[in-house]
Design a protein around this motif. Structure first.
Motif, PDB file in Angstrom:
ATOM      1  N   ASP A  51      17.457 -11.168  24.932  1.00  0.00           N
ATOM      2  CA  ASP A  51      16.363 -11.812  24.214  1.00  0.00           C
ATOM      3  C   ASP A  51      16.907 -12.348  22.889  1.00  0.00           C
ATOM      4  OD1 ASP A  51      13.982 -12.600  23.114  1.00  0.00           O
ATOM      5  OD2 ASP A  51      12.977 -10.668  23.343  1.00  0.00           O
ATOM      6  N   GLY A  54      16.684 -10.497  19.629  1.00  0.00           N
ATOM      7  CA  GLY A  54      17.620  -9.445  19.278  1.00  0.00           C
ATOM      8  C   GLY A  54      18.670  -9.890  18.278  1.00  0.00           C
ATOM      9  N   SER A  66      10.090  -4.817  20.001  1.00  0.00           N
ATOM     10  CA  SER A  66      10.359  -5.037  21.422  1.00  0.00           C
ATOM     11  C   SER A  66       9.293  -4.373  22.283  1.00  0.00           C
ATOM     12  CB  SER A  66      11.740  -4.482  21.784  1.00  0.00           C
ATOM     13  OG  SER A  66      12.012  -4.671  23.142  1.00  0.00           O
ATOM     14  N   GLY A  72      10.406  -9.859  22.836  1.00  0.00           N
ATOM     15  CA  GLY A  72      10.665  -9.443  21.468  1.00  0.00           C
ATOM     16  C   GLY A  72       9.881 -10.266  20.472  1.00  0.00           C
TER      17      GLY A  72
END
Length: 672
Positions: A51, A54, A66, A72
């Motif tokens: 994602d 991140g 998350s 996310g």
């Protein structure tokens, strides 16, 4: 909770020149260090997350909430969700689901990303319409124009494999371009199984499958450029264990055009985009079904939205003056059904519309040894919702829902907010290696459609994921943030240090408070065993600091890191704000020799004991991790990247991860 995860990536680049000349261009992708006002990250050689959100953990002050493997929610200096302005390719992102399963950054898979940028500190008024919590922009990598008239076809193939979920990410990028024209085609696929956490345990419902496609045409002239694009996101069979349902499908279309032109002393820019989302989710296809047949739930949500902007910039004295206008118009629908009861239907949101029209002016100008920026923005936010209905309920539940339905339908649902943003920034050199940055701002945000129009107690809260039922409030006021920012940029020799300290006072901050509505509380107790929380305005305060730092140890070794701390308080009830990242630090040692690049990274998070009592947030323990990463390009066409996350197999709980909602797995329900 995670076990050690090995990631391996292959990048193959091939270029063919469609002329009598052969030309090979080497492309190296790594993190970019930019001016302190804006931080940009590209998809570097270190182990990349599934994602894009991140990647925010590598930015001072930023983090991610998350709720699933590709769900996310961006957080910056303690603010997240609708408080952050997030653009995709410089246009506002549209989230289709009422619980933000299709988070804005999920539309940009890392394997296709060109860069992720964030305005550090207080965002300029020109950056976006509602930037109370900051501004982010994610761009796809659609290739580059060439420096000559020879057309060339460049094809890049990438594959990544990770051991944690036996998953893979595969992408292809093809660009046919010359000096004036380029046509690009992008495609990617991400898929994997449930994540393992060691000891034979897994985190249930962390499987995922996402496809992304993009086709674009670009043109550039002497003083003009144009970009047209069409994109599609297709997400299927993806778990969101922190939310009450999982993703069955997300089918989204994105279309946009943007351009710039020079007219005399003015540089003109314009953008127009359209998005449509078709989103299905349920609580029984991919998790242990509810014990009672009456509790089976499916939610079908749709959304569509337009956005546009026109802006002009011209030199004034030694600086620039910019002005413009912009608008967004989005409509949301959400219906909840039960395939075991054909009569059951709840209009969660019915033709909910939110329109924003904005005007802004911004001036950047030097005065003596100082650089100044001043900006002013006006936003008019109009919101409305259609009548709702709930059918197929039984007994007291039916009678209570009818009371709330009639109350909502008879209320004035057409609401307007008029908000003013103002920003002032000043910077000066205090010495050869030292720079001072000062900023002050007033930023505002009108309530989201969930906060206003959630008429029946539910968990459709834009991804809060606290397990509580909420009810909306038609009487909400806009949030208004008064913010101060102080920063230094120090770069003596081979070192750099960039600390910033900030303070925010947010009047009319919107969060859930204990509902006094007996009807709503009765329904909430019957559905979840707890009374409802009602969105309401309180006074909040946030303050903290974040630091970016590094040092070139030698020709081949360097250190790089960032430290972040934020404190959030509900001043009305003397409580803490929910889901705030704890004190954390990332420090990486890089080795770079000729073509070989290696890194070892330390990640440390402190415990978080300042938690929100109003929604029973749990405290979390601190932890430390070690990650490894490396890259070796075999040639200008092929490179190998590999990384290990959580090298020592540390079992831990991320404070910003949601609570498990899936029964029957290795992680107990209610545990992070």
């Amino acid at each position: 909770m995670r076990t050690a995860s090995l990631s391996v990536a292959f990048l193959l680049i091939s270029q063919t020149t469609l002329s009598d000349h052969t030309e090979i261009e080497e492309i190296v992708v790594r993190e970019k260090h930019s001016a302190p006002e804006k931080i940009e990250l590209s998809n570097n050689f270190e182990s990349a997350p599934l994602d894009v959100a991140g990647l925010l953990k590598k930015i001072p002050g930023a983090n991610v909430n998350s709720n699933g493997p590709i769900t996310g929610i961006a957080q910056y200096r303690g603010l997240y969700g609708n408080r952050l302005s997030i653009h995709l390719d410089h246009s506002p992102a549209l989230t289709g689901g009422p619980n933000s399963m299709d988070t804005p950054l999920s539309y940009t898979p890392p394997i296709l990303m060109k860069k992720l940028s964030i305005e550090r500190g207080i965002a300029p008024v020109s950056a976006g319409q509602e930037t109370l919590g900051g501004h982010l922009d994610a761009e796809l990598d659609r290739g580059n124009f060439r420096v000559n008239d020879d057309a060339a076809l460049q094809i890049g193939l990438s594959s990544r494999f990770n051991s944690n979920s036996d998953g893979g990410s595969h992408g292809v990028k093809a660009t046919l371009a010359n000096r004036d024209h380029k046509v690009s085609a992008l495609a990617s696929l991400d898929e994997g199984n449930d994540s393992r956490i060691g000891g034979g345990d897994t985190i249930e419902n962390t499987f995922y499958r996402r496809s992304r496609y993009d086709l674009s045409y670009g043109w550039q002239g002497m003083d003009n450029d144009l970009l047209l694009y069409f994109g599609k996101l297709d997400t299927r069979d993806t778990g969101t264990p922190a939310l009450p349902m999982d993703i069955r499908f997300i089918d989204s279309d994105l279309v946009g055009v943007s351009g710039n032109s020079k007219l005399g002393d003015f540089t003109l820019s314009g953008k127009l985009s359209y998005s449509h989302v078709d989103h299905g989710m349920d609580n029984f296809s991919y998790r242990v079904p509810p014990m009672a047949m009456m509790d089976y739930r499916s939610n079908h949500a749709t959304a569509h939205g337009f956005s546009w902007s026109l802006a002009a910039s011209t030199p004034v004295n030694k600086g620039f003056f910019s002005f413009g206008l912009d608008g967004t118009d989005s409509t949301h629908n959400s219906e909840i059904s039960n395939h075991n009861n054909a009569l059951f239907l709840v209009h969660n949101f019915n033709d909910v519309e939110r329109k924003i029209f904005g005007l802004f002016a911004e001036w950047k100008n030097p005065l003596g040894n100082w650089q100044f920026e001043t900006g002013l923005r006006y936003n008019r936010v109009e919101a409305d919702a259609g009548p709702v209905v709930a059918s197929g309920l039984m007994g007291m539940m039916a009678a209570s829902a009818a009371t709330l339905e009639n109350r909502f339908n008879s209320a004035d649902r057409s609401l307007t907010d008029e908000n003013i943003d103002a920003v002032f920034k000043a910077a000066t050199d205090l010495g050869e290696d030292l720079n001072l940055v000062l900023a002050a701002g007033i930023k505002s945000r009108a309530p989201s459609y969930q906060e206003r129009y959630l008429w029946l107690p539910m968990q459709s809260t834009g991804g809060l994921a606290d397990g509580r039922n909420y009810i909306g409030n038609l009487g909400l006021d806009s949030e208004t943030s008064h913010e101060l920012n102080f920063g230094l940029n120090w770069s003596p020799g081979g070192a750099w240090l960039s600390p910033q300290v900030f303070y925010r006072r947010i009047d009319d901050y919107i969060l859930g408070v204990a509902s006094t509505d007996m009807t709503a509380n009765m329904i909430s107790n019957m559905m979840g065993g707890k009374p409802a929380l009602m969105f309401d305005n309180v006074d909040a305060e946030m303050y903290g600091m974040d630091i970016s730092y590094g040092y070139q140890l030698s020709e081949h070794f360097s250190l790089e890191g960032n430290l972040s701390y934020v404190r959030g308080e509900n001043k009305t009830s003397n409580d803490n704000l929910y889901r705030i990242a704890p004190l954390n630090n990332r420090l990486a040692l890089h080795y770079n020799r000729e073509q070989l690049q290696l890194s070892v990274e330390s990640v440390v998070y402190a415990r978080q004991h300042r938690v929100a009592e109003y929604n029973e947030e749990e405290k979390s323990a601190g932890y430390g991790l070690v990650n490894l990463g490396g890259e070796y390009p075999f040639s200008g066409h092929l490179s190998l990247r590999a990384g290990v996350e959580n090298l020592f197999n540390k079992r831990y709980q991320d404070h910003l991860a949601g609570y498990n909602r899936v029964r029957g797995g290795d992680i107990p329900t209610g545990e992070r």
